[in-house]
Scaffold this active site. Structure first.
Site, mmCIF file in Angstrom:
data_model
loop_
_atom_site.group_PDB
_atom_site.id
_atom_site.type_symbol
_atom_site.label_atom_id
_atom_site.label_comp_id
_atom_site.label_asym_id
_atom_site.label_seq_id
_atom_site.Cartn_x
_atom_site.Cartn_y
_atom_site.Cartn_z
ATOM 1 N N ILE A 14 0.447 -1.294 -0.143
ATOM 2 C CA ILE A 14 -0.162 0.046 0.676
ATOM 3 C C ILE A 14 0.718 1.561 0.001
ATOM 4 O O ILE A 14 0.605 1.974 -0.449
ATOM 5 C CB ILE A 14 -0.818 -0.477 0.741
ATOM 6 C CG1 ILE A 14 -1.797 -1.397 0.922
ATOM 7 C CG2 ILE A 14 -1.816 0.918 0.929
ATOM 8 C CD1 ILE A 14 -3.155 -1.120 0.011
ATOM 9 N N HIS A 51 -7.512 -10.765 -7.429
ATOM 10 C CA HIS A 51 -8.515 -11.704 -6.694
ATOM 11 C C HIS A 51 -9.814 -10.290 -7.972
ATOM 12 O O HIS A 51 -8.565 -9.451 -8.411
ATOM 13 C CB HIS A 51 -8.611 -10.711 -5.224
ATOM 14 C CG HIS A 51 -8.308 -12.322 -4.133
ATOM 15 N ND1 HIS A 51 -8.708 -13.177 -4.051
ATOM 16 C CD2 HIS A 51 -7.443 -11.586 -3.823
ATOM 17 C CE1 HIS A 51 -8.394 -13.742 -3.603
ATOM 18 N NE2 HIS A 51 -7.305 -13.301 -2.581
ATOM 19 N N GLU A 344 -6.362 -6.091 4.328
ATOM 20 C CA GLU A 344 -6.076 -7.117 4.558
ATOM 21 C C GLU A 344 -6.812 -7.795 3.342
ATOM 22 O O GLU A 344 -6.859 -6.874 2.170
ATOM 23 C CB GLU A 344 -7.081 -8.281 5.771
ATOM 24 C CG GLU A 344 -8.183 -7.829 5.600
ATOM 25 C CD GLU A 344 -9.196 -8.896 5.905
ATOM 26 O OE1 GLU A 344 -8.431 -9.468 6.573
ATOM 27 O OE2 GLU A 344 -9.928 -8.574 6.499
ATOM 28 N N CYS A 409 20.138 -24.465 -8.284
ATOM 29 C CA CYS A 409 18.297 -24.665 -8.278
ATOM 30 C C CYS A 409 17.710 -23.393 -9.146
ATOM 31 O O CYS A 409 16.797 -24.222 -9.587
ATOM 32 C CB CYS A 409 17.539 -25.205 -6.812
ATOM 33 S SG CYS A 409 18.754 -26.116 -5.349
ATOM 34 N N CYS A 444 17.046 -26.131 -2.478
ATOM 35 C CA CYS A 444 18.540 -26.348 -1.698
ATOM 36 C C CYS A 444 18.505 -25.369 -0.396
ATOM 37 O O CYS A 444 19.050 -25.213 0.609
ATOM 38 C CB CYS A 444 19.875 -26.579 -2.120
ATOM 39 S SG CYS A 444 20.567 -24.968 -2.439
#
Lengths: 488, 411
Positions: A14, A51, A344, A409, A444
């Site tokens: 934010i 969302h 939230e 990795c 790893c």
């Protein structure tokens, strides 16, 4: 004392979104962040979901900013270069009774202005998601994924490049209002500003308390996650959600593919007293795996490479049902004190729209003039491992550090680590490197690359080993030299 | 793209890579190249500054760097080529390797490839230790490299989880460095490292070993502050009421090693789920003809001596261009009390060197080799424990053995 037009408390998604919007105007703005980097609170530890807006009550700020933000993210991604994938989501019902809940969701979604929603049968789900079975499902095509930390970092770095000042490791300890100025006391000195934006997430009440008596409470609600090894990325293609449980104002444990190819399991929902208590617990780890297996039975037991938790900033307690709308307002007592409370989920999605709203509020105080030399620069996320051989060879010719792999990795090169450490915010923790270029995020978990990154920090950036940190100001990695060398 | 043609290319310049390279060269391979991702040779050996290397093989006890030096000198003498700071990105069944280094991308075509990528350490998340995520949690090998190679003090008060060899060695090393080593926590009822290391690293320095214990929670939001440990029952379940908190700033994890085979898996080499390494025949050839495996990416060895011995066999057969293949292949199946056995298959009549590990400690065990229910070999050992690899040789005539071999250990 340094005087700013706008001071923002909090460098989460934010605060960083607001900072980016502010950076478009001729203003002196500052962001105070108590951690070593932006996004180090709740903003980095969530599902990274864009969302659609089907889960918040029509007319709520949550629904409004979610739907608006959802549409702003793609253009923003094109400007700043962070990654977005519109993978869509299925809300899976297990039986006829649950299927009724899908009807409710589709109704809310349509009222909120979400397009493309449809209910499909289990067979259709199974065709798109061979490992998932269910009775009926709601298909949400406008839901997507992003890396929440990458999004926040891109905003903050670009804002910095347009002269917004980000002060890291700077904790606000006191604020007073004198005449038309806020006097802000921090561990890095005193500052003053004309306007004050409270985007401090879980600490929003503490900031309000410095100036006035708060009329709200914060109820921290922890969500734990498990991260699966990339080699299992093909278990799902889209997000898989259960029908939301009718409690706590959360969406339930779901499976989320990430941009990087991991799958996230979570989050749990547990109200806790301490907003800093970001631990993971044995019981919840077991529960998450169990609940995830109900959605996706083929998850192997040894597929987990990491676990973490994030804390939701809720304004409603468990007893009150856990759901409360955002509070976004300017204080009536202290003119110019703008509060963003209880941001939230879906705050990550809503952030760009919330930031625009805050700009509107600011414009009532300050005549905003667009900056002539405002520039967007694409956040450097081009990865060696994602380039064509030709691109790889050309880069190595220019700088041989592109030919030195530091993280096996994830195949991250020394050049990428150097770029990460050269970030305009000046963030130099091990986690800052990890969140910018992914070194250390693989299976790893830094076993091979950590020592190489430390060497780069020491040799290339002249960092003292005692100054090297994992993530927070007090998370030192080392305690000096093991032995004193006489002839060193 | 830089194109290179070789007889034998070896991935990894650790002890397995070095021993197999020298052996391939001595057995007739003309051009042998060793690739390594680091800018040094010897793999993990340079950070292993304790002694004990080469006791069985050379009859003298060397440090890790000394042992590596012997092979590096031998390799240089035999004109083996090294490409360091070179990372293999992938290889395929046509024995083509794509690698990268500061000069650009390399395309390497070989008659044979030897995999010697070593192993990696298990992390906190492999064993799912809950709690906070502070700094101060190191795998033992990483701590070893910081302390021994980079002269960095990793902490002051150290607790070690897991009595694997690296953990034991580090307990002693950090004690030498003047740190407060609080003890080693081991979930098993016995130490999981070599018995000699338990004696020489812990007992000799009064470092306590907490058997039947495990870490249940990590505490500390910034730097590690303390660790909760608890006693476990025989099913490894935490016994309630036994939990206690130990104040420390560092936790070293020595909870196991995983053979590094991500590249092998991408190339579709068959992996034995018991060893975590490729399935090999008696010549250490994997499921892809021409690709061999040795060192800790094949199985996690307990001494470099036996590792080098097998690596030399792999190098010798990798040097042979045309191998006589019988049309028959038999499987070697780990039977009772055996966690794994190598080779997993036999496709030639010859003397086969077997290595295996037992599941739990057994007094005076007898190794039995059966085929079709008929026992045709048995050998009595003094004792067997999981930490000690068991080795034995057996002449195998495929004409006589018509079915799979089952190897078991019992009394």
């Amino acid at each position: 004392m340094k005087d700013f037009h706008v001071a923002v408390v909090g460098g989460g998604v934010i605060g960083s979104s607001i900072a980016w919007e502010l950076s478009k105007y001729d203003l002196n703005s500052v962001v105070f962040e108590k951690e070593c980097d932006v996004a180090f609170g709740t903003s980095k530890a969530n599902s990274g979901v864009i969302h659609s807006g089907i889960n918040s009550a029509t007319g709520s700020l949550k629904a409004k900013f979610c739907v608006e933000g959802n549409k702003l993210i793609e253009p923003l991604a094109n400007k700043l270069g962070f990654s977005v994938k519109w993978v869509g989501k299925y809300v899976i019902s297990k039986n006829e009774k649950e299927a009724k809940e899908l009807e409710k969701l589709i109704k809310i979604g349509k009222e909120n202005g979400v397009s493309g929603l449809k209910i499909v049968d289990g067979k259709e789900v199974n065709e798109k998601e061979p490992n998932i079975s269910g009775y009926h499902a709601l298909w949400v095509p406008t839901a997507g994924i992003m890396l929440p930390y990458e999004f926040t970092i891109a905003l903050a770095e670009n804002a910095t490049e347009n002269n917004v000042k980000f002060l890291l490791e700077t904790k606000v300890s006191n604020i007073t209002k004198k005449d038309d100025r806020f006097l802000i006391k921090t561990n890095k000195g005193n500052f003053q500003s004309q306007l004050l934006i409270n985007a401090s997430g879980l600490n929003c009440k503490k900031i309000v308390e410095m100036l006035e008596k708060p009329d709200f409470n914060v109820y921290p609600c922890r969500g734990e996650y498990l991260v699966l090894d990339k080699k299992y990325s093909n278990l799902i293609n889209s997000m898989i959600y259960p029908v939301p449980p009718k409690k706590l104002g959360v969406l339930g444990v779901h499976l989320t593919p990430t941009i990087e190819g991991n799958i996230l399991i979570g989050p749990s929902a547990e109200f806790i007293n301490d907003p800093e208590d970001k631990k993971t617990t044995k019981n919840m780890m077991k529960t998450l795996l169990k609940e995830a297996k109900e959605l996706l039975p083929s998850i192997p037991n040894d597929s987990i490479i990491s676990a973490y938790s994030g804390i939701r900033c809720k304004l409603a307690s468990s007893e009150e049902g856990g759901w409360a709308d955002y509070k976004i307002y300017e204080s009536k007592i202290n003119s110019g004190f703008i509060n963003l409370l209880g941001i939230e989920s879906p705050g990550l999605t809503g952030a760009p729209a919330i930031a625009k709203e805050v700009i509107k509020m600011i414009s009532r105080h300050i005549d905003l003039k667009p900056k002539k030399n405002f520039k967007t620069r694409k956040f450097m996320r081009k990865r060696f491992s994602e380039m064509s051989s030709k691109e790889q060879e050309e880069l190595i010719k220019k700088d041989e550090n592109w030919g030195r792999i530091v993280c096996r990795c994830e195949q991250i090169t020394k050049a990428e680590v150097i770029n990460a450490l050269s970030n305009p915010l000046g963030a130099k923790t091990l986690s800052s490197v990890k969140f910018r270029c992914r070194a250390g995020m693989g299976r790893c978990q830094g076993g091979f690359c950590t020592q190489h990154i430390i060497r780069i920090m020491e040799k290339r950036f002249d960092m003292d080993i005692n100054e090297m940190k994992l993530k927070s100001p007090n998370s030192n990695l080392f305690y000096g030299r093991a032995r004193n060398l006489e002839n060193d | 793209m830089i194109n290179i043609n070789t007889d034998v290319t070896i991935i990894g310049a650790g002890p397995g890579g070095l021993a197999s390279a020298v052996s391939a060269k001595l057995n007739g391979a003309k051009k042998v190249i060793v690739l390594d991702r680091n800018n040094w040779l010897g793999g993990i050996l340079p950070q292993c500054i304790h002694d004990g290397f080469g006791v069985e093989e050379l009859g003298k006890s060397l440090t890790g760097p000394e042992y590596a030096d012997l092979y590096i000198t031998e390799a240089r003498k035999n004109k083996i080529e090294f490409l360091t700071e070179t990372m293999v990105l992938n290889f395929n069944k046509n024995l083509e390797i794509t690698a990268v280094n500061k000069k650009g991308l390399l395309n390497i075509k070989s008659q044979s490839i030897i995999l010697a990528m070593g192993c990696r350490e298990k992390t906190r998340w492999n064993i799912m230790i809950p709690g906070d995520r502070p700094s101060g949690i190191f795998t033992a090998g990483v701590a070893q490299s910081f302390n021994n190679l980079y002269n960095i003090r990793i902490g002051k008060k150290i607790l070690i989880l897991g009595s694997g060899d690296v953990g034991l060695i580090m307990a002693r090393r950090l004690k030498f460095e003047g740190l407060d080593v609080l003890g080693v926590v081991e979930i098993l009822p016995y130490g999981s490292g070599l018995p000699r290391n338990i004696v020489q690293c812990l007992d000799d320095y009064d470092i306590p070993l907490f058997l039947n214990h495990t870490v249940t929670e990590i505490i500390g939001r910034d730097r590690l502050e303390s660790v909760k440990i608890a006693e476990v029952d025989k099913n490894f379940k935490v016994i309630e009421g036994t939990e206690k908190e130990i104040s420390c700033d560092s936790l070293l994890l020595s909870v196991g090693l995983i053979p590094e085979n991500e590249l092998s898996k991408e190339a579709k080499i068959k992996i034995d789920k018991n060893t975590g390494g490729p399935i090999v025949n008696q010549f250490f050839e994997t499921s892809i003809p021409g690709i061999f495996a040795c060192g800790n990416c094949l199985q996690v060895y307990d001494t470099v001596d036996s590792l080098s011995k097998d690596a030399k066999t792999a190098g010798r057969f990798a040097a042979i261009k045309k191998r006589n293949k019988l049309n028959r292949e038999i499987k070697v199946i780990p039977g009772k009390n055996i966690s794994y056995i190598i080779p997993q298959k036999i496709d030639n009549s010859c003397k086969v060197h077997f290595t295996l590990r037992v599941k739990k400690p057994i007094e005076k065990p007898i190794i039995k080799v059966k085929s079709k229910g008929i026992k045709f070999y048995s050998k009595q050992l003094r004792f067997a424990i999981p930490a000690n690899m068991v080795e034995f040789d057996l002449d195998i005539d495929l004409d006589e053995v018509y079915k799979n071999l089952e190897v078991s250990i019992g009394d």
